[in-house]
Write a protein that holds these residues in place. Structure first.
Motif, short mmCIF file in Angstrom:
data_model
loop_
_atom_site.label_atom_id
_atom_site.label_comp_id
_atom_site.label_asym_id
_atom_site.label_seq_id
_atom_site.Cartn_x
_atom_site.Cartn_y
_atom_site.Cartn_z
N TYR A 1 21.53 9.37 -55.91
CA TYR A 1 21.53 8.85 -54.49
C TYR A 1 21.70 7.41 -54.50
N VAL A 2 21.68 6.53 -55.35
CA VAL A 2 21.94 5.17 -55.09
C VAL A 2 23.14 4.97 -55.71
N TYR B 1 18.86 16.42 -55.56
CA TYR B 1 19.60 15.80 -54.41
C TYR B 1 20.44 17.07 -53.52
N PHE C 1 16.88 12.36 -58.76
CA PHE C 1 17.34 11.99 -57.62
C PHE C 1 17.68 10.77 -57.29
N GLN D 1 25.92 8.99 -54.64
CA GLN D 1 25.71 9.81 -53.50
C GLN D 1 25.99 11.23 -53.72
#
Lengths: 273, 282
Positions: free
Chosen positions: B223-224, B239, B219, B227
């Motif tokens: 995410y970082v 995600y 995840f 995206q």
């Protein structure tokens, strides 16, 4: 192969592997001291032309990272104290106190280890919302205070306390609380350190749960604050590296000082057959 | 003890059961405001997910991450453990700490470094590849390269964990086994094949189970770093769950995603232990 060339090969390979593991971390420190914009050149510079603390100054003056640092420090410390309080008593009870269904309850707990924590997250969010705890520190802390791995860790260690010692104290008239406080806790010393460092690191490094629960910018933990910083300041590599340094440094330092306990816990946890 | 059990019951077991119930409802932003709006939809969420292309994409990405990442991670862990265990290795404690360091770092922070290392124009990785005459790769911007880049990052971050477990297992192999094999004239690679690896088999199973369970939970990296992009090439199951739940507030459907992930992990873990039992029984 000759023994000497073999030794050379092994050590060179180890050195290369260590350089690959540490390289990115060292480079982060180096870039964090560069002047704004300096890192965006090709080829990328390895060292700052002239080291500056400007990024750190800006980080604390203009972003929420300082606040995030305080939040993370508070939450990780509180989580650690709560985890010690809850897991140690439970682990000890599973190891040394006799009660109905002890083995069965413990097996059920161990079974829970294979359930990914994310399955519980959405109902947990709704539960906390109904309790009015979304966007509070308590909301971040509550789900993590008692944890199966922590109980397991303490139980395995507490099994090694001799029963005779406890019996002798009981015969001498020590009550259960007194017994726990003056005999069990001192005997559990090393594993308490292990549990504390695991909890502290886990809380400090956690990302998804604080991201969900803490909606207010002012309450964000360091990782969450850093993630939003990277979205706002995509171009400022130097600033973000400074943010990375203050996020990583505390846990890395803690690990370096207490690594014996950390690795002990890791091994205890991995041989749970 | 009771307080701890109570906490676990309220904040873990209860939510897990509630997740199953929730996944059978259409809990959304309207139900969040007024619970009256909640309706029971049975298997509706599951059926709809199975018809959602992005869910399949996320599942495919996650499986790719597991299938490519787990063996790579284990190979690197085992190789570094063997190096560290070697009798001729110097400064073992220091090297062990250095190799383990990435494990304790904060994922979001080191993702920031890798974001920069992987930068198309200013990244160190492309500049090193340039020295070898390889054209710059748009690691995080090219749908074909984004997932491999994330795998590279994840292996760097995690291999030290398994390495320490392997190292402990290596240290518990009796030295006599090696001596006996030496007397029979076994070479180094033969010792690895016939002494070390069989002795490591139980550890190997344990480590691959743990690693696999962890890799299914991808995840924070996408995410970082990306995206979920480019072109959803790094959207993982979790995600997808996060966006479904906390961006679109489809909490019923997001619970169904979480449950499907759980079933998948459970199935893989059980299949693995079945295969292992078959394999270890002569």
């Amino acid at each position: 192969m000759m023994p000497r060339s073999r030794a050379l090969l092994v050590n060179v390979a180890l050195f290369a592997a260590a350089a690959l593991s540490l390289g990115p971390l060292l480079w982060m420190v180096s870039v964090s001291f560069m002047a704004p914009g300096e890192a965006s050149s090709s080829p990328p510079p390895l060292f700052p032309h002239q080291a500056t603390l400007e990024n750190y100054r800006q980080l604390f003056a203009q972003t929420r990272m300082g606040r995030g640092f305080a939040n993370s420090l508070f939450l990780a410390t509180a989580a650690t104290l709560l985890a010690l309080l809850f897991n140690v008593s439970a682990g000890y009870a599973f190891a040394k106190l006799r009660f109905a269904g002890r083995e069965r309850i413990f097996r059920i707990l161990l079974g829970a280890l294979i359930i990914p924590a994310q399955v519980a997250m959405i109902p947990l969010f709704l539960l906390l919302k109904s309790m009015g705890l979304v966007n509070t520190y308590l909301g971040v802390l509550l789900p993590s205070v008692a944890n199966v791995f922590g109980i397991f860790l303490v139980r395995q260690y507490a099994l090694s306390i001799p029963d005779e010692l406890l019996e002798a104290a009981r015969i001498d008239g020590a009550g259960e609380l007194r017994l726990f406080w003056s005999i069990v806790l001192p005997a559990l010393g090393p594993i308490l350190v292990t549990l504390a460092i695991f909890t502290f690191l886990g809380s400090w490094n956690d990302f998804l749960w604080p991201l969900i629960v803490l909606t207010d910018d002012d309450r964000h933990t360091l990782p969450v604050a850093l993630a939003s910083l990277t979205r706002e300041h995509v171009q400022d590599s130097e600033l973000m590296m400074a943010g990375g340094v203050i996020t990583v440094l505390p846990v890395l330092a803690l690990f370096l000082v207490l690594q014996r306990y950390y690795i002990q816990g890791l091994l205890a946890g991995s041989v749970k057959g | 003890m009771l307080p701890a059990l109570l906490m676990i019951a309220v904040f873990f077991f209860l939510p897990v059961l509630a997740a199953l119930g929730l996944s059978l409802t259409d809990f959304d932003i309207y139900a969040l405001v007024r619970l009256d709006n909640l309706r029971f939809v049975g298997g509706g969420n599951y059926l709809r997910l199975l018809q959602t292309p992005l869910f399949w994409k996320a599942l495919g990405n996650t499986l790719f991450f597991v299938i490519a990442g787990v063996p790579l991670s284990i190979t690197v862990s085992l190789a570094s453990a063997l190096l560290l265990h070697s009798a001729v290795a110097r400064g073992k404690a220091i090297f062990r700490t250095a190799l383990f360091a990435p494990v304790v770092t904060t994922l979001v922070a080191v993702a920031v470094i890798w974001n920069y290392l992987l930068h198309t124009r200013y990244g160190l990785i492309n500049s090193l590849l340039g020295l070898a005459g390889i054209h710059p790769v748009d690691w995080l911007g090219d749908p074909n390269w984004a997932m491999p880049a994330i795998i590279l990052f994840a292996v760097w971050k995690n291999f030290g964990f398994n390495m320490v477990i392997f190292l402990a297992a290596l240290q518990s192999i009796p030295e006599e086994l090696y001596e006996a094999s030496r007397i029979e004239g076994a070479t180094g690679p033969q010792q690895l094949r016939f002494v070390t690896l069989p002795a490591l088999a139980p550890t190997l199973v344990l480590v691959s189970t743990l690693t696999m369970a962890g890799y299914f939970q991808l995840f924070a990296e996408p995410y970082v770093l990306t995206q979920g992009g480019p072109l959803q090439s790094t959207t993982s199951v979790l995600y997808f769950m996060y966006e479904e739940g906390f961006k679109w507030w489809n909490l019923g459907s997001a619970s169904a995603v979480a449950f499907l992930l759980f079933l998948l992990v459970l199935a893989v873990t059980m299949a693995q232990s079945f295969v292992f039992r078959r394999w270890s029984e002569p």
